[in-house]
Design a protein around this motif. Structure first.
Motif, PDB file in Angstrom:
ATOM      1  N   VAL A 256     -15.203 -44.347  63.236  1.00 46.38           N
ATOM      2  CA  VAL A 256     -15.548 -43.337  62.226  1.00 46.38           C
ATOM      3  C   VAL A 256     -14.916 -43.722  60.878  1.00 46.38           C
ATOM      4  O   VAL A 256     -13.981 -43.073  60.394  1.00 46.38           O
ATOM      5  N   PRO A 257     -15.423 -44.757  60.238  1.00 46.39           N
ATOM      6  CA  PRO A 257     -14.769 -45.262  59.019  1.00 46.39           C
ATOM      7  C   PRO A 257     -14.788 -44.289  57.854  1.00 46.39           C
ATOM      8  O   PRO A 257     -13.979 -44.408  56.941  1.00 46.39           O
ATOM      9  N   GLU A 258     -15.699 -43.334  57.872  1.00 44.85           N
ATOM     10  CA  GLU A 258     -15.706 -42.372  56.757  1.00 44.85           C
ATOM     11  C   GLU A 258     -14.581 -41.348  56.884  1.00 44.85           C
ATOM     12  O   GLU A 258     -14.241 -40.693  55.907  1.00 44.85           O
ATOM     13  N   VAL A 259     -14.021 -41.222  58.068  1.00 47.15           N
ATOM     14  CA  VAL A 259     -12.962 -40.224  58.303  1.00 47.15           C
ATOM     15  C   VAL A 259     -11.579 -40.879  58.374  1.00 47.15           C
ATOM     16  O   VAL A 259     -10.616 -40.343  57.843  1.00 47.15           O
ATOM     17  N   PHE A 260     -11.500 -42.029  59.033  1.00 50.57           N
ATOM     18  CA  PHE A 260     -10.196 -42.654  59.257  1.00 50.57           C
ATOM     19  C   PHE A 260     -10.083 -43.951  58.455  1.00 50.57           C
ATOM     20  O   PHE A 260     -11.050 -44.674  58.255  1.00 50.57           O
ATOM     21  N   ASP A 261      -8.847 -44.220  58.039  1.00 47.74           N
ATOM     22  CA  ASP A 261      -8.561 -45.444  57.304  1.00 47.74           C
ATOM     23  C   ASP A 261      -7.202 -45.952  57.777  1.00 47.74           C
ATOM     24  O   ASP A 261      -6.459 -45.226  58.450  1.00 47.74           O
TER      25      ASP A 261
ATOM     26  N   LEU B 227      -5.965 -40.244  57.071  1.00 40.20           N
ATOM     27  CA  LEU B 227      -7.225 -39.503  56.999  1.00 40.20           C
ATOM     28  C   LEU B 227      -7.833 -39.680  55.624  1.00 40.20           C
ATOM     29  O   LEU B 227      -7.145 -39.591  54.612  1.00 40.20           O
ATOM     30  N   ARG B 228      -9.134 -39.902  55.596  1.00 32.85           N
ATOM     31  CA  ARG B 228      -9.831 -40.031  54.316  1.00 32.85           C
ATOM     32  C   ARG B 228     -10.411 -38.706  53.858  1.00 32.85           C
ATOM     33  O   ARG B 228     -10.830 -38.585  52.715  1.00 32.85           O
ATOM     34  N   GLN B 229     -10.494 -37.744  54.765  1.00 32.93           N
ATOM     35  CA  GLN B 229     -11.098 -36.452  54.449  1.00 32.93           C
ATOM     36  C   GLN B 229     -10.178 -35.350  54.956  1.00 32.93           C
ATOM     37  O   GLN B 229      -9.401 -35.556  55.892  1.00 32.93           O
ATOM     38  N   THR B 230     -10.308 -34.169  54.361  1.00 30.47           N
ATOM     39  CA  THR B 230      -9.558 -33.009  54.847  1.00 30.47           C
ATOM     40  C   THR B 230     -10.488 -31.949  55.435  1.00 30.47           C
ATOM     41  O   THR B 230     -10.029 -31.016  56.075  1.00 30.47           O
ATOM     42  N   SER B 231     -11.764 -32.079  55.194  1.00 28.47           N
ATOM     43  CA  SER B 231     -12.739 -31.203  55.846  1.00 28.47           C
ATOM     44  C   SER B 231     -13.844 -32.080  56.409  1.00 28.47           C
ATOM     45  O   SER B 231     -14.082 -33.193  55.909  1.00 28.47           O
ATOM     46  N   PHE B 232     -14.513 -31.552  57.428  1.00 26.31           N
ATOM     47  CA  PHE B 232     -15.400 -32.409  58.213  1.00 26.31           C
ATOM     48  C   PHE B 232     -16.740 -31.731  58.440  1.00 26.31           C
ATOM     49  O   PHE B 232     -16.801 -30.525  58.656  1.00 26.31           O
ATOM     50  N   ARG B 233     -17.794 -32.509  58.403  1.00 22.64           N
ATOM     51  CA  ARG B 233     -19.143 -31.976  58.604  1.00 22.64           C
ATOM     52  C   ARG B 233     -19.426 -31.862  60.100  1.00 22.64           C
ATOM     53  O   ARG B 233     -18.945 -32.693  60.890  1.00 22.64           O
ATOM     54  N   PRO B 234     -20.224 -30.902  60.483  1.00 20.30           N
ATOM     55  CA  PRO B 234     -20.564 -30.760  61.908  1.00 20.30           C
ATOM     56  C   PRO B 234     -21.141 -32.031  62.521  1.00 20.30           C
ATOM     57  O   PRO B 234     -20.886 -32.317  63.699  1.00 20.30           O
ATOM     58  N   ASP B 235     -21.861 -32.807  61.752  1.00 23.38           N
ATOM     59  CA  ASP B 235     -22.437 -34.025  62.335  1.00 23.38           C
ATOM     60  C   ASP B 235     -21.375 -35.102  62.585  1.00 23.38           C
ATOM     61  O   ASP B 235     -21.669 -36.117  63.226  1.00 23.38           O
ATOM     62  N   GLN B 236     -20.151 -34.890  62.107  1.00 27.94           N
ATOM     63  CA  GLN B 236     -19.060 -35.835  62.362  1.00 27.94           C
ATOM     64  C   GLN B 236     -18.224 -35.428  63.578  1.00 27.94           C
ATOM     65  O   GLN B 236     -17.430 -36.233  64.073  1.00 27.94           O
TER      66      GLN B 236
END
Ligand code: SF4
Length: 70
Positions: free
Chosen positions: A20-25, A35-44
């Protein structure tokens, strides 16, 4: 969904980043997870749950949101 990472448990395997490269780095200096994000979309959500299950260090914690009360 809330997601947290424990850098003390991370062994820098990079599996979460591969999955999950868009979320983890990984930190450029020590290769530990970030973490690359602090909120997450349902499709993730599915990919994030899987990354947590596959993490060899148990470093990714997922807390599911409570269902809305009627
Ligand atoms: S999969 Fe786990 S141990 Fe590997 S980099 Fe990600 S958080 Fe760290």
């Amino acid at each position: 969904m809330r997601v947290s990472v424990d850098r003390d448990r991370c062994c820098s395997s990079g599996m979460c980043v591969l999955n999950v490269p868009e979320v983890f780095d990984q930190d450029e200096d020590d290769s530990l997870v970030r973490l690359r994000q602090t909120s997450f979309r349902p499709d993730q959500f599915g990919d994030i749950r899987l990354a947590s299950q596959l993490c060899p260090g148990g470093a990714i914690t997922v807390v599911e949101d409570e269902p809305a009360q009627a």
